[in-house]
Design a protein around this motif. Structure first.
Motif, PDB file in Angstrom:
ATOM      1  N   SER B 128      -2.560  -0.785   2.186  1.00 16.14           N
ATOM      2  CA  SER B 128      -2.422  -0.718   3.619  1.00 16.14           C
ATOM      3  C   SER B 128      -1.533   0.547   4.607  1.00 16.14           C
ATOM      4  O   SER B 128      -0.916   1.161   5.532  1.00 16.14           O
ATOM      5  CB  SER B 128      -1.092  -1.969   4.216  1.00 16.14           C
ATOM      6  OG  SER B 128      -1.696  -2.818   4.049  1.00 16.14           O
ATOM      7  N   TRP B 129      -1.166   1.308   3.518  1.00 11.62           N
ATOM      8  CA  TRP B 129       0.005   2.508   3.858  1.00 11.62           C
ATOM      9  C   TRP B 129      -1.129   3.505   5.003  1.00 11.62           C
ATOM     10  O   TRP B 129      -1.844   3.910   4.615  1.00 11.62           O
ATOM     11  CB  TRP B 129       0.087   3.138   2.055  1.00 11.62           C
ATOM     12  CG  TRP B 129       1.076   4.169   2.549  1.00 11.62           C
ATOM     13  CD1 TRP B 129       1.017   5.495   1.654  1.00 11.62           C
ATOM     14  CD2 TRP B 129       3.004   3.803   2.595  1.00 11.62           C
ATOM     15  NE1 TRP B 129       2.178   5.848   1.944  1.00 11.62           N
ATOM     16  CE2 TRP B 129       3.633   5.080   2.801  1.00 11.62           C
ATOM     17  CE3 TRP B 129       3.763   2.718   2.543  1.00 11.62           C
ATOM     18  CZ2 TRP B 129       4.416   5.451   2.527  1.00 11.62           C
ATOM     19  CZ3 TRP B 129       4.639   2.704   2.678  1.00 11.62           C
ATOM     20  CH2 TRP B 129       4.964   3.924   2.564  1.00 11.62           C
ATOM     21  N   GLN B 130       0.822   3.208   5.472  1.00  6.69           N
ATOM     22  CA  GLN B 130      -0.132   4.649   6.358  1.00  6.69           C
ATOM     23  C   GLN B 130       0.752   5.704   6.659  1.00  6.69           C
ATOM     24  O   GLN B 130       1.018   6.278   7.988  1.00  6.69           O
ATOM     25  CB  GLN B 130       0.080   3.865   7.793  1.00  6.69           C
ATOM     26  CG  GLN B 130      -0.018   2.536   7.894  1.00  6.69           C
ATOM     27  CD  GLN B 130      -2.229   2.426   8.101  1.00  6.69           C
ATOM     28  OE1 GLN B 130      -2.846   3.178   8.782  1.00  6.69           O
ATOM     29  NE2 GLN B 130      -3.374   2.074   7.126  1.00  6.69           N
ATOM     30  N   GLU B 138       4.287  -1.296  11.017  1.00  8.43           N
ATOM     31  CA  GLU B 138       3.612  -1.960  12.256  1.00  8.43           C
ATOM     32  C   GLU B 138       2.134  -2.345  11.722  1.00  8.43           C
ATOM     33  O   GLU B 138       2.273  -3.443  12.941  1.00  8.43           O
ATOM     34  CB  GLU B 138       3.182  -0.747  12.828  1.00  8.43           C
ATOM     35  CG  GLU B 138       3.051  -0.494  14.627  1.00  8.43           C
ATOM     36  CD  GLU B 138       2.612   0.583  15.181  1.00  8.43           C
ATOM     37  OE1 GLU B 138       3.768   1.368  14.853  1.00  8.43           O
ATOM     38  OE2 GLU B 138       2.161   0.577  15.971  1.00  8.43           O
ATOM     39  N   VAL B 139       1.216  -2.052  10.625  1.00  9.03           N
ATOM     40  CA  VAL B 139      -0.206  -2.311  10.319  1.00  9.03           C
ATOM     41  C   VAL B 139       0.637  -3.949  10.003  1.00  9.03           C
ATOM     42  O   VAL B 139      -0.368  -4.883  10.780  1.00  9.03           O
ATOM     43  CB  VAL B 139      -0.687  -1.696   9.594  1.00  9.03           C
ATOM     44  CG1 VAL B 139      -1.636  -2.835   9.181  1.00  9.03           C
ATOM     45  CG2 VAL B 139      -1.140  -0.566  10.344  1.00  9.03           C
ATOM     46  N   ILE B 140       1.149  -3.870   9.455  1.00  6.23           N
ATOM     47  CA  ILE B 140       1.453  -5.067   8.651  1.00  6.23           C
ATOM     48  C   ILE B 140       1.868  -6.473   9.380  1.00  6.23           C
ATOM     49  O   ILE B 140       1.716  -7.806   8.708  1.00  6.23           O
ATOM     50  CB  ILE B 140       2.366  -5.202   7.235  1.00  6.23           C
ATOM     51  CG1 ILE B 140       3.425  -4.792   7.322  1.00  6.23           C
ATOM     52  CG2 ILE B 140       0.921  -4.588   5.883  1.00  6.23           C
ATOM     53  CD1 ILE B 140       4.268  -4.921   5.414  1.00  6.23           C
ATOM     54  N   THR B 149      -6.391 -12.195   4.993  1.00  3.61           N
ATOM     55  CA  THR B 149      -6.295 -11.086   5.248  1.00  3.61           C
ATOM     56  C   THR B 149      -5.819 -10.163   3.595  1.00  3.61           C
ATOM     57  O   THR B 149      -6.208  -9.481   2.871  1.00  3.61           O
ATOM     58  CB  THR B 149      -5.062  -9.891   6.313  1.00  3.61           C
ATOM     59  OG1 THR B 149      -4.914 -10.520   7.792  1.00  3.61           O
ATOM     60  CG2 THR B 149      -5.713  -8.479   6.168  1.00  3.61           C
ATOM     61  N   ILE B 150      -4.726 -10.668   3.553  1.00  2.00           N
ATOM     62  CA  ILE B 150      -4.117 -10.735   2.288  1.00  2.00           C
ATOM     63  C   ILE B 150      -5.568 -10.959   1.082  1.00  2.00           C
ATOM     64  O   ILE B 150      -5.524 -10.039  -0.135  1.00  2.00           O
ATOM     65  CB  ILE B 150      -2.966 -11.006   1.251  1.00  2.00           C
ATOM     66  CG1 ILE B 150      -1.611 -10.344   2.423  1.00  2.00           C
ATOM     67  CG2 ILE B 150      -2.586 -10.067  -0.222  1.00  2.00           C
ATOM     68  CD1 ILE B 150      -0.408 -11.161   1.734  1.00  2.00           C
ATOM     69  N   LEU B 151      -5.887 -11.914   1.016  1.00  3.30           N
ATOM     70  CA  LEU B 151      -6.848 -12.242   0.507  1.00  3.30           C
ATOM     71  C   LEU B 151      -8.015 -11.381   0.313  1.00  3.30           C
ATOM     72  O   LEU B 151      -8.547 -11.214  -1.291  1.00  3.30           O
ATOM     73  CB  LEU B 151      -7.377 -13.817  -0.066  1.00  3.30           C
ATOM     74  CG  LEU B 151      -7.811 -14.639  -0.009  1.00  3.30           C
ATOM     75  CD1 LEU B 151      -8.062 -16.032  -0.510  1.00  3.30           C
ATOM     76  CD2 LEU B 151      -9.637 -14.569  -0.154  1.00  3.30           C
ATOM     77  N   TYR B 167      -9.985   0.991   2.408  1.00  2.00           N
ATOM     78  CA  TYR B 167      -9.576  -0.024   3.139  1.00  2.00           C
ATOM     79  C   TYR B 167      -8.020   0.373   3.979  1.00  2.00           C
ATOM     80  O   TYR B 167      -7.463  -0.743   5.172  1.00  2.00           O
ATOM     81  CB  TYR B 167      -8.568  -0.696   1.806  1.00  2.00           C
ATOM     82  CG  TYR B 167      -9.982  -1.389   1.034  1.00  2.00           C
ATOM     83  CD1 TYR B 167      -9.252  -2.273   0.658  1.00  2.00           C
ATOM     84  CD2 TYR B 167     -10.585  -0.776   1.322  1.00  2.00           C
ATOM     85  CE1 TYR B 167      -9.910  -2.931  -0.253  1.00  2.00           C
ATOM     86  CE2 TYR B 167     -11.874  -1.462   0.575  1.00  2.00           C
ATOM     87  CZ  TYR B 167     -11.512  -2.766  -0.559  1.00  2.00           C
ATOM     88  OH  TYR B 167     -12.115  -3.524  -0.709  1.00  2.00           O
ATOM     89  N   ARG B 168      -7.405   1.308   3.772  1.00  2.00           N
ATOM     90  CA  ARG B 168      -6.273   2.239   3.965  1.00  2.00           C
ATOM     91  C   ARG B 168      -6.249   2.288   6.153  1.00  2.00           C
ATOM     92  O   ARG B 168      -5.665   1.567   6.819  1.00  2.00           O
ATOM     93  CB  ARG B 168      -5.448   2.903   4.390  1.00  2.00           C
ATOM     94  CG  ARG B 168      -4.289   2.886   2.864  1.00  2.00           C
ATOM     95  CD  ARG B 168      -4.005   4.258   2.317  1.00  2.00           C
ATOM     96  NE  ARG B 168      -2.956   3.664   1.499  1.00  2.00           N
ATOM     97  CZ  ARG B 168      -2.328   4.582   0.681  1.00  2.00           C
ATOM     98  NH1 ARG B 168      -2.898   5.683   0.574  1.00  2.00           N
ATOM     99  NH2 ARG B 168      -1.691   4.748  -0.478  1.00  2.00           N
ATOM    100  N   THR B 169      -7.376   2.788   6.127  1.00  2.00           N
ATOM    101  CA  THR B 169      -8.264   2.803   7.320  1.00  2.00           C
ATOM    102  C   THR B 169      -8.860   1.351   8.325  1.00  2.00           C
ATOM    103  O   THR B 169      -8.424   1.303   9.127  1.00  2.00           O
ATOM    104  CB  THR B 169      -9.637   4.003   7.481  1.00  2.00           C
ATOM    105  OG1 THR B 169      -9.060   5.039   6.856  1.00  2.00           O
ATOM    106  CG2 THR B 169      -9.656   4.331   8.426  1.00  2.00           C
TER     107      THR B 169
END
Lengths: 313, 239
Positions: B128-130, B138-140, B149-151, B167-169
């Motif tokens: 999820s890193w931005q 902000e995203v998480i 979502t995590i699953l 995935y990040r996008t």
């Protein structure tokens, strides 16, 4: 590569032969001070396209502290034969070459563009070169050299069935696997204590054998409380262990053979690296185990295992 | 720092030892004792209840774990992909934390590499890193993100490794959907699929899994950004 899913023409054996494909083997190296130092690659005994990487003697390369670089040269001829209605791309398109690298052990994958060509090109040489920064990868990494649509063309009336989207993969030239850690795959064997249980049992714990990791889903459990366990631990215990391994492998292969995943497993398509099906495919194809009948399977497994050290499987 | 590992066999054995006496957590290495103390301090100071606010706990602890482990000398993505290391952390160093969150389920301690709790947390944040702390948080912390979502992010890591930037996008665009838009989309895809557990996020992840069989996202025009835009567009969302 799931070529079988391809709804359009892609590279195949004939097209690759027409390209008079010539390549060197990959060389692996890293940079220290201002020199490029070689990393040794040892071919896996059982798999010609698999190389184990290790530091050359007296050297201290390891991937925690140093990068991993690779390079090779690819020479191709008759590139124009790939364009047009009998090829894999429109006459006005551009085809790119890239190295797609995948590694389920590293939980990552990526792509390194190499070069491109159009119908105007005939013979061309490509320098393939890539760098993995230190501390990026672990375990097994597959390097696939692929063709892809680099720039779309305007399809003529007899080209409408050709792939024509940016980034669309047009097939694979070749692939190799490199092993950074370990010596490839070792069959998982664990111990348990069971007063009334048999000497061994095999656990087949997969939900989807095309995706679930072999190492995580399969294990032989040896019963340390069994009266014959000491025979396994004894100096000549290898022959008993091979018997157990052979029986366990027979069971696993039979389960996959009886499942809906057998066709894909046999053909070598549609499963992940390191998965149960990938392991069975390797046993059956590369080690050439005979699956035609249960008795032939039993015989060919034992012949194969008795000829190898346990650790080399 | 020495990165310790546990094989699956050893993890199974160590788990049994701990289950016999859950009060005793024997950590032989000072460095790992420090890790345990620091993580437990963070959990206490955060005041989040892992049984009541599951996602909040996962996201906040996840960020802490990500940042903390990345600062350990010698830690890298290569280390983060080491299942044996996470088994050690989970079974030897902090099994009690996992128990409060997941009970006795072996998958989250050692058995299933994509579920081993601390690995799962680190990789959730990594995927999820931005680019920096503020944007990532902000995203998480978007209300669109849940334990589902995590699953879906972790257990659909894709064959042969994950397209990390894709995935990040996806997380970037997904987290920014408005609540009402997401609610409509979730309903739409639930109805279309006929399955109660279907969500828009699952639909995006599944479409991606299908498309990458044929397309290499980074090689698309505009790279991963435009590739993900096209995924959303195909599902009826302009981002």
């Amino acid at each position: 590569m799931t070529n079988y899913l391809s709804p359009f023409p892609i590279l195949n054996e004939k097209r690759i032969a027409d390209l008079c494909y010539e390549s060197q083997e990959y060389s692996f190296f890293y940079k220290k001070a201002s020199s490029e130092l070689s990393i040794e690659k040892e071919k896996d005994l059982a798999d010609e396209s698999c190389f184990i990487l290790k530091a050359t003697e007296g050297d201290d390369w390891n991937h925690d502290e140093y990068e991993l670089c690779f390079s090779r040269i690819i020479k191709l001829s008759n590139l124009d034969s790939l364009f047009g209605s009998s090829g894999i791309a429109c006459n006005t398109a551009g085809i790119g070459i890239a190295v797609v690298w995948t590694s389920s052990d590293s939980r990552q994958r990526g792509v390194i563009p190499v070069g491109d060509f159009t119908k105007k090109d005939d013979d061309k040489e490509f320098l393939v070169r890539g760098i993995f920064e230190k501390g990026t990868l672990r375990g097994v990494v597959t390097l696939r050299t692929v063709f892809y649509v680099k720039s779309v063309g305007r399809p003529l009336s007899d080209e409408t069935y050709l792939a024509n989207s940016y980034g669309c993969i047009l097939g694979e030239l070749d692939s190799i696997r490199i092993v950074l850690d370990g010596n490839g795959s070792v069959f998982p064997i664990m111990t348990e204590e069971n007063e009334n249980g048999p000497l061994w049992r095999v656990i087949c714990d997969w939900t989807n054998p095309t995706e679930d990791s072999f190492g995580d889903s399969v294990r032989i459990m040896l019963n340390t409380k069994h009266k014959y366990y000491e025979l396994v631990e004894a100096n000549n215990g290898d022959s008993l262990l091979i018997e157990i391994l052979a029986s366990a492998m027979s069971i696993i292969i039979s389960k996959i053979k009886d499942s809906s995943f057998w066709h894909d497993t046999e053909s070598g398509i549609g499963f992940s690296e390191g998965s149960v099906c990938a392991a069975v495919h390797y046993f059956v194809n590369t080690l050439e185990w005979d699956t035609s009948t249960p008795e032939k399977l039993s015989e060919s497994i034992r012949l194969s295992l008795e000829g190898k050290l346990y650790n080399g499987i | 720092m020495e990165f310790k590992e546990l094989t699956r066999q050893n993890a199974l054995n160590e788990m049994k030892i701990w289950q016999e006496d859950k009060q005793t957590i024997n950590i032989e290495d000072k460095a790992y004792e420090t890790i345990r103390n620091d993580v437990l301090s963070f959990i206490e100071s955060s005041g989040i209840n892992p049984e009541k606010d599951k996602y909040d706990f996962d996201a906040k602890l996840g960020y802490f774990i990500y940042d903390y482990f990345n600062k350990l000398p010698g830690f890298s993505v290569r280390q983060a992909a080491n299942d044996g290391f996470w088994r050690y952390i989970s079974v030897k160093v902090m099994p009690d934390v996992i128990e409060k969150r997941w009970g006795d389920s072996e998958d989250y301690f050692w058995k299933n590499p994509t579920r081993v709790y601390f690995a799962r947390l680190w990789w959730y944040i990594h995927l999820s890193w931005q680019g920096d702390e503020a944007l990532t948080k902000e995203v998480i912390s978007s209300p669109n993100c849940t334990t589902d979502t995590i699953l879906n992010l972790e257990e659909r890591t894709g064959r042969n490794g994950t397209f990390i930037n894709v995935y990040r996008t996806i997380m970037y665009f997904y987290s920014r959907l408005s609540a009402s838009e997401l609610s409509d989309l979730d309903k739409k895809y639930k109805d279309l699929s006929g399955s109660k557990s279907e969500t828009f996020f699952r639909a995006v992840m599944r479409l991606n899994t299908a498309k990458v069989m044929i397309i290499e996202p980074e090689l698309c025009l505009g790279g991963e950004l435009e590739y993900v835009r096209s995924l959303f567009k195909e599902l009826g969302v302009n981002v």
